[in-house]
Design an enzyme around this catalytic site. Structure first.
Site, mmCIF file in Angstrom:
data_model
loop_
_atom_site.group_PDB
_atom_site.id
_atom_site.type_symbol
_atom_site.label_atom_id
_atom_site.label_comp_id
_atom_site.label_asym_id
_atom_site.label_seq_id
_atom_site.Cartn_x
_atom_site.Cartn_y
_atom_site.Cartn_z
ATOM 1 N N ASP A 1 -23.118 18.874 -19.557
ATOM 2 C CA ASP A 1 -21.738 18.523 -19.907
ATOM 3 C C ASP A 1 -21.465 18.850 -21.379
ATOM 4 O O ASP A 1 -20.794 18.089 -22.088
ATOM 5 C CB ASP A 1 -21.441 17.041 -19.606
ATOM 6 C CG ASP A 1 -19.943 16.724 -19.685
ATOM 7 O OD1 ASP A 1 -19.122 17.666 -19.745
ATOM 8 O OD2 ASP A 1 -19.595 15.530 -19.692
ATOM 9 N N LEU B 1 -17.012 25.991 -21.937
ATOM 10 C CA LEU B 1 -17.083 27.097 -22.909
ATOM 11 C C LEU B 1 -15.747 27.342 -23.610
ATOM 12 O O LEU B 1 -15.670 28.142 -24.534
ATOM 13 C CB LEU B 1 -17.580 28.378 -22.221
ATOM 14 C CG LEU B 1 -18.996 28.292 -21.636
ATOM 15 C CD1 LEU B 1 -19.396 29.616 -20.998
ATOM 16 C CD2 LEU B 1 -20.022 27.893 -22.702
ATOM 17 N N ARG B 2 -14.697 26.648 -23.175
ATOM 18 C CA ARG B 2 -13.398 26.597 -23.875
ATOM 19 C C ARG B 2 -12.617 27.907 -23.920
ATOM 20 O O ARG B 2 -11.542 27.932 -24.502
ATOM 21 C CB ARG B 2 -13.577 26.085 -25.316
ATOM 22 C CG ARG B 2 -14.356 24.789 -25.465
ATOM 23 C CD ARG B 2 -13.636 23.624 -24.851
ATOM 24 N NE ARG B 2 -14.239 22.338 -25.226
ATOM 25 C CZ ARG B 2 -14.142 21.247 -24.488
ATOM 26 N NH1 ARG B 2 -13.489 21.263 -23.334
ATOM 27 N NH2 ARG B 2 -14.688 20.122 -24.888
ATOM 28 N N ASN C 1 -17.244 10.933 -22.091
ATOM 29 C CA ASN C 1 -16.727 10.414 -20.833
ATOM 30 C C ASN C 1 -17.493 11.027 -19.654
ATOM 31 O O ASN C 1 -17.499 12.231 -19.505
ATOM 32 C CB ASN C 1 -15.233 10.758 -20.715
ATOM 33 C CG ASN C 1 -14.557 9.951 -19.637
ATOM 34 O OD1 ASN C 1 -15.156 9.018 -19.092
ATOM 35 N ND2 ASN C 1 -13.323 10.289 -19.325
ATOM 36 N N HIS D 1 -16.228 20.329 -29.611
ATOM 37 C CA HIS D 1 -14.905 20.049 -30.189
ATOM 38 C C HIS D 1 -14.903 20.463 -31.653
ATOM 39 O O HIS D 1 -15.966 20.566 -32.279
ATOM 40 C CB HIS D 1 -14.583 18.550 -30.102
ATOM 41 C CG HIS D 1 -14.249 18.098 -28.716
ATOM 42 N ND1 HIS D 1 -13.077 18.467 -28.076
ATOM 43 C CD2 HIS D 1 -14.924 17.325 -27.838
ATOM 44 C CE1 HIS D 1 -13.063 17.935 -26.863
ATOM 45 N NE2 HIS D 1 -14.170 17.239 -26.681
ATOM 46 N N ASN E 1 -11.616 23.703 -16.953
ATOM 47 C CA ASN E 1 -10.518 23.089 -17.731
ATOM 48 C C ASN E 1 -10.229 23.883 -19.002
ATOM 49 O O ASN E 1 -10.259 23.379 -20.114
ATOM 50 C CB ASN E 1 -10.797 21.615 -18.048
ATOM 51 C CG ASN E 1 -12.035 21.401 -18.878
ATOM 52 O OD1 ASN E 1 -12.928 22.252 -18.914
ATOM 53 N ND2 ASN E 1 -12.097 20.274 -19.563
ATOM 54 N N HIS F 1 -15.520 14.561 -11.084
ATOM 55 C CA HIS F 1 -15.625 13.667 -12.252
ATOM 56 C C HIS F 1 -15.020 12.355 -11.786
ATOM 57 O O HIS F 1 -13.799 12.238 -11.661
ATOM 58 C CB HIS F 1 -14.837 14.311 -13.406
ATOM 59 C CG HIS F 1 -14.501 13.417 -14.550
ATOM 60 N ND1 HIS F 1 -14.852 13.734 -15.848
ATOM 61 C CD2 HIS F 1 -13.844 12.242 -14.627
ATOM 62 C CE1 HIS F 1 -14.409 12.778 -16.665
ATOM 63 N NE2 HIS F 1 -13.793 11.867 -15.937
ATOM 64 N N HIS G 1 -23.125 22.521 -15.592
ATOM 65 C CA HIS G 1 -21.920 21.856 -16.114
ATOM 66 C C HIS G 1 -21.796 22.056 -17.618
ATOM 67 O O HIS G 1 -22.452 21.355 -18.389
ATOM 68 C CB HIS G 1 -22.025 20.356 -15.775
ATOM 69 C CG HIS G 1 -20.798 19.565 -16.095
ATOM 70 N ND1 HIS G 1 -20.460 18.427 -15.400
ATOM 71 C CD2 HIS G 1 -19.830 19.708 -17.031
ATOM 72 C CE1 HIS G 1 -19.343 17.920 -15.889
ATOM 73 N NE2 HIS G 1 -18.944 18.686 -16.894
HETATM 74 ZN ZN LIG Z 1 -16.366 15.163 -16.650
#
Ligand SMILES: [Zn+2]
Length: 443
Positions: free
Chosen positions: A323, A66-67, A296, A327, A97, A182, A63
Site C-alpha cells: 500500500d 504510483l500516482r 488508512n 505524498h 485511483n 478497501h 498494492h
Molecule cells: Zn486502501
C-alpha cells in the site's frame, strides 16, 4: 551468446519449491539457465558476488499507488519503479485511483506505454470497479480485462453499495479476476483520522473503530459466497477481520487478503511521535502528532499486530502488500485531521519486515513466500520462483546488515514515513530484473 550474469556464492531461498541451498546462478537472455554449485566463470560474464547474502525471487507487490497519471508531483511511474527496485520489488501492481481514474482502456494503455518507456520493473495495472471509483456505476470491466488489467479495485474508497459489489463479483467471476476491496463503512469511519483507542482519547482525535472495517469484510465474504466471485480484502488491520476471513476460508468461500508491513510492525502509538512521553496519569509531554503515521486503515494496537503475524503463519493472510502511498510534503505538514492518509513504503518494507524475523516472530522462508510466490499465485502468474527457465527476476539481500532510514535519500518522491531515522536490520543488496542488475546498494 555468452552467459550474461553469474551470481556467485549466494544462499538461495526458493519458496516455489521450498528449497533452500547454496549455489551459483547463471543467467542468460533474461532467464535462469543453470543453478549449481561452483559454476565456472565465463570470462565475459558479469559476476555478482553473493557470498554471505541470500538470493530469492524478486518481490511482487499487489498494492501500490504510483500516482501517474495526474499526481506526478507525488510520484511517477519512473520514480515509483526506482523505489520499487530499491526495495527489492520486480513486479508491482498500480492502483487505479489516478487522475483520471483508471476506469477505461485509454488510461490502461497510457500507463502501460509510460511503464514501457520509464519503468525498470514490471508494472501491472488494476482497473477501477466503478466509473471514477465513485461507487455509482460499474466500469466497463470486460473492456478493462481485455486491456490487460489484473484485478479491479476502487481502493482509496470502499465499494459502498452492496448491490454494486454483488454485480462486480458476478462479472469478475466470469472474467476470472479478483475484486480488491478497501473495506471501510463510511458511517462508522465518519471522518476519523486514526484508530479508536485510548490513544485517540488522550489526543482528543476522533477515532475509527475496527468495526468500520469488519462490518464490510463480513458483507463481502457473504457476497463472495452468493456470487462465487473472488474477493480480495486489501490491507487488513484488525484481529476481528482476521477471524472473519479465517471463518470464510474454512467455509470454502473464495476470499483472500493482504496485510501491509506497517500494520504488522507499528501501532497507533506511533502517532504520538517519538519525542512524546506518556505518564501514568495518561498525560503527555511534547505532544507532536506524527502525521507520517496517519494511514488508512489506521494503525491499530499491539494485539492486532501480533494476531496479524499469526494470521500470516497459519495461512489466513495470503500475502504481504505495501500500500505504498507517496505524498508531497504539503500533504503531511499540516494538522493531523487535514493530513493525507498514506505512507511511502516500498523502500522500507523489507527492512521493517525483517524485524519480525529477528524477533523470532516469523521464519524468513514464510516472509519471502508472502512477498513472492504467494502474490504470484494469487495473480496466476509464473513468477516467484528461482528455477531453471524462469525469468531472472531476483532479489539479493543481507539479512543482518544494519542501516538507518533516511527518507531524503528515497528514490520515491514520497518522503512520508514514520520510520525515518530509525535503525533497520536487513537490507536489499541488489535487484535483478529480466537478467539485468537494476539496483545496487551503495554502501
Ligand atoms: Zn486502501
Amino acid at each position: 551468446m555468452s552467459t550474461e550474469i553469474l551470481i556467485k556464492g549466494g544462499s538461495i531461498i526458493d519458496p516455489g519449491t521450498r528449497s533452500n541451498s547454496k549455489a551459483d546462478i547463471a543467467i542468460k537472455n533474461g532467464l535462469i539457465e543453470r543453478i549449481e554449485p561452483n559454476i565456472n566463470i565465463n570470462p565475459s560474464a558479469k559476476v555478482v558476488d553473493a557470498n554471505n547474502l541470500i538470493v530469492c525471487p524478486g518481490f511482487v507487490d499487489l498494492h501500490c499507488h504510483l500516482r501517474e497519471p495526474g499526481e506526478e508531483h507525488k510520484e511517477t511511474i519512473k520514480t515509483g519503479s526506482e523505489a520499487a527496485a530499491a526495495g527489492g520489488f520486480t513486479t508491482v501492481c498500480a492502483m487505479p485511483n489516478t487522475v483520471p481514474t483508471t476506469d477505461n482502456r485509454a488510461v490502461v494503455d497510457y500507463i502501460k506505454s509510460r511503464a514501457e518507456l520509464e519503468s525498470k520493473i514490471e508494472i501491472l495495472v488494476i482497473g477501477a470497479v466503478t466509473k471514477g471509483s465513485l461507487g455509482k456505476e460499474l466500469s466497463e470491466m470486460g473492456e478493462l480485462a481485455e486491456a490487460g488489467v489484473i484485478a479491479f479495485s476502487d481502493d482509496g474508497n470502499p465499494v459502498y453499495d452492496a448491490n454494486i459489489m454483488r454485480q462486480a463479483l458476478e462479472y469478475s467471476s466470469d472474467i476470472g479476476l479478483p475484486i480488491i476491496n478497501h473495506c471501510e463503512v463510511p458511517e462508522l469511519a465518519n471522518g476519523a483520522s486514526m484508530n479508536e483507542s485510548w490513544v485517540s482519547n488522550i489526543l482528543g482525535l476522533k477515532g475509527m473503530p475496527k468495526s468500520a472495517e469488519e462490518v464490510m469484510v463480513a458483507r463481502d465474504i457473504s457476497l463472495a459466497k452468493l456470487t462465487d466471485g473472488h474477493v480480495h480484502i486489501a490491507h487488513i488491520s484488525s484481529s476481528g477481520t482476521l477471524d472473519l476471513i479465517r471463518q470464510g476460508k474454512e467455509m470454502g468461500i473464495n476470499v483472500t487478503c493482504e496485510v501491509t508491513p506497517h500494520h504488522l510492525t507499528l501501532t497507533d502509538e506511533a502517532i504520538l511521535g517519538r519525542g512524546s512521553k506518556i505518564h501514568s496519569d495518561f498525560s503527555i509531554d511534547e505532544t507532536a502528532y506524527d502525521t507520517r503515521a496517519k494511514v488508512n486503515p489506521p494503525l491499530r494496537q499491539m494485539q492486532d499486530t501480533l494476531n496479524l503475524v499469526e494470521g500470516l503463519k497459519d495461512g489466513t493472510i495470503d500475502i504481504i502488500a505495501t500500500d505504498h502511498a507517496p505524498h508531497s510534503a504539503v500533504d503531511k505538514i499540516c494538522t493531523f485531521n487535514e493530513a493525507a492518509f498514506g505512507i511511502s513504503v516500498l523502500e522500507t518494507a523489507f527492512g521493517s519486515l525483517m524485524s519480525l524475523v529477528h524477533n523470532e516472530q516469523i521464519e524468513l522462508g514464510i516472509l519471502i513466500e508472502k512477498l513472492t510466490s504467494a502474490p504470484a499465485k494469487l495473480l496466476n502468474m509464473d513468477l516467484g520462483s528461482v528455477s531453471i527457465g524462469s525469468p531472472a527476476n531476483l532479489t539479493i539481500f543481507d539479512p543482518n546488515k544494519e542501516w538507518t532510514v533516511n527518507a531524503e535519500t528515497f528514490k520515491s518522491k514520497g518522503k512520508n514515513t514514520p520510520l525515518d531515522s530509525l535503525l533497520m536490520k536487513g537490507q536489499i543488496a541488489k535487484t535483478i530484473y529480466g537478467g539485468k542488475v537494476i539496483f545496487e546498494q551503495q554502501t
